[in-house]
Design an enzyme around this catalytic site. Structure first.
Site, PDB file in Angstrom:
ATOM      1  N   ASP A   6       7.867 -45.220  18.378  1.00 21.12           N
ATOM      2  CA  ASP A   6       7.434 -45.669  16.880  1.00 21.12           C
ATOM      3  C   ASP A   6       7.783 -47.029  16.816  1.00 21.12           C
ATOM      4  O   ASP A   6       8.754 -47.587  16.814  1.00 21.12           O
ATOM      5  CB  ASP A   6       7.742 -44.642  15.784  1.00 21.12           C
ATOM      6  N   GLU A  17       4.105 -47.523  20.694  1.00 17.60           N
ATOM      7  CA  GLU A  17       3.124 -47.537  19.596  1.00 17.60           C
ATOM      8  C   GLU A  17       3.157 -48.882  18.831  1.00 17.60           C
ATOM      9  O   GLU A  17       3.817 -48.954  17.780  1.00 17.60           O
ATOM     10  CB  GLU A  17       3.296 -46.401  18.656  1.00 17.60           C
TER      11      GLU A  17
END
Lengths: 694, 694
Positions: free
Chosen positions: B413, B442
């Site tokens: 993330d 990401e």
């Protein structure tokens, strides 16, 4: 929830460490891990920094790199640059171009090797200022931010304390105000971010190893005299410069200097001037047997009279040569010598250093060959012989010998048949002592080998221009030559002819082709050259079946009627004058091609970096027919705004046209002149409201 | 001539040395100067060798370089390659491609880091053979050449003597015959150049330091499992996988595996599975106050129950998780975990390691912000804190913890808000021990930062695909992604939606847009993923004013009717099956765009290296209107010869068309299906003269 057993994170940590890393010691982060900024994508960089990029004296050297870091903190950076002889770096700030790209520039005010590297760092103060401004604009409380700002200012003061105590005091003051709870927030923020404080903080960056990253390579940039970028060469055979039927001398060449200068040339290049061998001497038209009076090829170097450090007796003395060099220089012409590292069988080296040549099993020395062709009048050196270091040193010494006699420009014959490593070493050593000396590589060979010679040190290079004749060929070739990576290390020199090459189109195309090739060579490339007088006198008859001149000066004396009314000398002078008057023509990188609706019409423009000078060349590529057509100009490349009228002034015909918009008509009759060289002039409104063209 | 004084070359040498070099010692050539071959232009090389290129297991790794030397001698070379764990190099010959370019390839039969370098050398024997053949063809005497050849053969024998005495004897024999004056020249040459001798000489090159150049860098190539290049990801929230109104568990997800496998996915990606913080917990639709039963955001990681190495109690136990991983793997699905390096204020780290976070002057810990926005439920780590090495090691340990529990794929993330240096170290350490582990970045941020993460180690990367909607945008983007340098290190993953992004076109375009984005994502890129069930169930209502889902699962439980007759599950299964059946869709580099006469129609083809499998996708980019148009196919990209008939078979409609020539008509009605995925079949004539399509 409560019915599920909870994990104990700390015990798990140990379990993981033991089961995943049982056979390893636990990895430790690298000591320099805190440097967040990555510096990459440096430019100009040739082959990842292996070779220097090329620039000339006075250039504004533009350097760029990417500075990349995680997150959204402000990043700042600087370029560090120095002449290699300087002890300390100079610095200039890197300016962000967007998309993590940064640029700076510096003026190369000294020839020689320059070194360039970059530093990037996190700019905590700018980040703080930007974010706090946003919070203030959203009416958020910034009390804590002001304390953070005060700490950043104090840290800045500490960095400035030693070298700039005044600045340090200023920053300490601002820190004190920013931290003062008795003042209001607006006043505290204003004190911390006044123009003066911002400039002081930018001038006192945190360059500690934990915050700043130095690029891991040092770029090199070789800065040459301007002549390396902008030169017009005239090649002649001194022995044909005398009275008809007599062997010409250096003194005769001296008498011809005004003729050469009158055409606007600044380099006078002489084929080898050394004693010519007698063994296997070639006769006229490259025949295998020479008569007693045949002078032989100047490239068969060396005889009883001496070798590469001697002068062919019939040309004069070393003193005569030195006088020629000085006389040329007084006319702003450099004399370029041809250095051909090969010998005739009569060269003194052959007796003194037979080990410098390949010995064949039958005891003979290996002559040059391109099987099945044999060149028995020439021995190549064996660059890998046992005494190779002695040989290489002696060849270096040949250059130094002529440099000591005033020569600053060398044309090197067939460098691609000698070791690339030799050239890199030899040119490197010479330029370390004589950075003003230039080398033109006469290599017509495989493209990557030509590029390797340029990377290895040659200042200029012959090109395939001689055989690129159509618009499509030339556009494609120029696109390759004028963009990175090639443009960073390869300076093309365009030659319409040489003593070795009478290209087919000059054999058949007549005067229009000569004029067209003159204009193309001299305007497509800022370095060009020609072999005269055959070029200006429209010599076009080949030795049958060859791309070479009949009765070539390479093998016999010739006499030339320089006053032939057909001579192109005035056209050449016109072209060279246009080159001197238009800085756009003094560089080879800023070129743009414009679409025409006729394949017979080629159109291109060149411009200076600042659009201060723009020229547009339109050439009729067909020597036999008049062609007219519409040109779709890319106005942005001309520095002309859409809708703006502009004047184009043809320096050949002196005609002026007022154009508006991108689409304009041009017609060229090769029987008159096959090209237009337009200077583009934008309309300027003077302070007295009087419009004129700049 | 005689009246001119002659120069004495030897005395001049000394004079030069003294006057030009008076202040210098005479330069000496470099000791390695004899290495004539230059090795450069290596490929694949990322940033001059700083970063590894990426390949997958079983790939035929094609490597290239330039081998350049002066003159016309034959040059030979080889690639040296090895898995980094191997002690010795393997070698393969470099094959000339022309223009001084050479190529070799090897099969990457092991995952992990591979090292590659090159050697080039002068091949004196091949040079001799070639030149002597030319002389023989011209009927020249080659007696001396035969003696030279004999010497080369003897030198080869000496090199072979130690390791291959049989070869050495063979070469000595040939040398003796070649040197034998009693035999005739033809016999001697034939003996020296028989196939056997030529092969023996090629196998015994002169690799002495004076003749062979080793490339001065070692390229690295990271070889990943095939899943890195070819994967279909399905993201779901485990907590929404239970009975309506109840908090889902790992056991519920296990029950859903057949549904996911039925659609053809091979990665099941779960948002963070750790205990969720209570402080500043967000309510539905990202509101600032949560009710007592609101579950909070899974990205607010850490509570009394544990942190990054614990499981959210309502999901089950670690053992439940491990069982899910195993159950998925039995269906050829890898479970991917979301690693988000940030904590809720309740995370155990906050108490145990308050020094791992930024402390503000008022004693509070700095929460995440993007001024003026505040995210008080999340604390970022301070990657540059005093104990940064302790922090980094612990974060590495988080990965190792889950790897020890069977996880091989991680979705990271927001990696772009953490130090790039951290990722390079962390991923490097993990892959050194677990080369099978993959990381998806990401990062939706600046392009160079996204590329820097990929260079630093991420196996796959999210992309801008989500916002690239027009034909022009997609063609431009794919061109950037599928060519070097980007294609060497960046493996794009195309996602039509994520829990964070409901792009505008999905809000308004209806079912045709969902289908179009499905086909584009899954066929433009060999790695793709989607967030379900919202995608297959056509969820399209945004939170007002945002590009996010209303009532997002990020903040609340949802219940999904997977049996909705509108569901796209069958279409998804069809697309994923086509990907499995067509190797052309299992890679992202070999793509070509074809011109269409309608901007609403986009056409592209993909193919395997050997053209064994070719697919052609045509998509209607307009979700509202039927469009038909002509496609100008680049037949060469389809492996189809001019004039050859070929069949295209649409895997969506099962329709087959017989086409001939480049120009063909396609019509697509978005109300039916907005794209065709044609498998291109060439006509093949069987041995019984029966034609069929392969």
């Amino acid at each position: 929830m409560a019915d599920r057993p909870l994990e104990d994170p700390s015990s798990m940590t140990h379990r993981t460490a033991s089961d995943a890393l049982s056979k390893h010691t636990r990895p430790r982060p690298p000591d320099d891990g805190l440097r967040r900024v990555i510096v990459e994508g440096a430019s100009p960089e040739v082959d990842g920094g292996r070779y220097p990029a090329k620039r000339v004296l006075g250039d504004d050297v533009v350097v760029e790199c990417d500075l990349i870091a995680d997150g959204h903190d402000a990043i700042a950076g600087r370029v560090l640059f120095r002449h290699a002889a300087a002890a300390s770096w100079q610095v200039a700030p890197l300016v962000p171009l967007g998309n993590d790209r940064f640029r700076a520039s510096f003026v190369a005010d000294q020839i020689g090797i320059w070194e360039v590297t970059f530093e990037g760092w996190i700019d905590a103060f700018t980040t703080w200022r930007r974010d706090t401004e946003k919070k203030k604009a959203a009416d958020q409380d910034v009390t804590v931010e002001l304390l953070i700002g005060a700490r950043l200012l104090s840290e800045g003061a500490a960095r400035a304390a030693k070298d700039a105590p005044g600045v340090a005091a200023l920053l300490e003051d601002a820190a004190r105000i920013a931290a003062d709870p008795k003042r209001d927030a607006a006043e505290r923020f204003a004190a911390a971010t006044s123009d003066l404080i911002v400039r002081a903080m930018l001038a006192t960056p945190d360059l500690s190893p934990a915050n700043a990253t130095r690029y891991d390579r040092t770029l090199r940039i070789i800065v040459d005299p301007v002549l390396a970028r902008f030169s017009a060469w005239y090649e002649l055979f001194p022995r044909s410069s005398g009275e008809p039927g007599k062997h010409g001398t250096f003194a005769d060449v001296e008498k011809r200097l005004d003729y050469v200068a009158g055409m606007g040339f600044d380099v006078l290049y002489l084929p080898p001037i050394h004693p010519i061998g007698r063994a296997f001497r070639k006769g006229p038209n490259n025949t295998l047997t020479a008569g007693p009076n045949d002078p032989g090829s100047p490239w068969a170097i060396g005889a009883a009279e001496g070798g590469h450090k001697a002068v062919h007796p019939e040309l004069g003395t070393l003193a005569d040569f030195e006088r020629l060099v000085a006389a040329a220089r007084s006319r702003k012409i450099e004399v370029a010598l041809d250095i051909a590292f090969q010998v005739s069988p009569d060269h003194p080296y052959v007796k003194e250093h037979p080990d410098w040549f390949v010995q064949r099993p039958d005891g003979t020395i290996q002559y040059a060959e391109n099987p099945p062709k044999k060149y028995q009048d020439v021995y190549p050196f064996d660059f890998a012989c046992k005494d190779w270091k002695g040989l290489w040193s002696e060849l270096l010494d040949v250059f130094l010998f002529w440099i000591a006699r005033g020569v600053k420009v060398f044309r090197v014959d067939n460098p691609h048949t000698k070791s690339l490593r030799f050239w890199e070493w030899c040119i490197g050593e010479i330029k370390a002592q004589h950075p003003e000396v230039l080398f033109l590589a006469e290599a017509f060979t495989r493209p990557k080998l030509m590029y390797a010679l340029a990377k290895g040190g040659f200042s200029q290079s012959y090109t395939y221009f001689t055989w690129r004749n159509t618009k499509q060929e030339l556009e494609q070739y120029l696109t390759e030559l004028t963009r990175p990576p090639v443009a960073e290390f390869y300076r093309p020199s365009f030659w319409p002819n040489t003593p070795d090459i009478l290209p087919e189109h000059l054999q058949h195309g007549g005067r229009p082709t000569f004029l067209q090739r003159l204009v193309l060579a001299a305007t497509l490339s800022s370095n060009w050259g020609m072999y005269g007088p055959p070029f200006e006198l429209l010599e076009h008859v080949p030795r049958p079946g060859a791309e070479e001149y009949i009765d070539s000066e390479k093998f016999q004396l010739r006499s030339w009627n320089l006053d032939d009314p057909q001579s192109l000398r005035d056209a050449i002078a016109l072209v060279n004058r246009a080159r001197r008057e238009n800085p756009a023509l003094q560089q080879t990188r800023r070129i743009a091609f414009h679409r025409t609706d006729s394949d017979a019409l080629m159109a291109y423009s060149k411009r200076t970096d600042d659009f201060g000078n723009v020229v547009l060349v339109v050439a009729n590529m067909d020597p036999r027919h008049k062609h007219g057509g519409w040109i779709d100009l890319d106005l942005a490349e001309l520095g002309v705004r859409p809708g703006e009228s502009f004047q184009v002034h043809d320096v050949f015909s002196d005609a002026r046209f007022l154009w508006n918009g991108p689409r304009n008509y041009v017609e060229l009759d090769p029987a008159l002149f096959p090209a237009s060289l337009f200077v583009v002039r934008r309309k300027v409104r003077s302070e007295h409201d009087f419009e004129y063209f700049l």
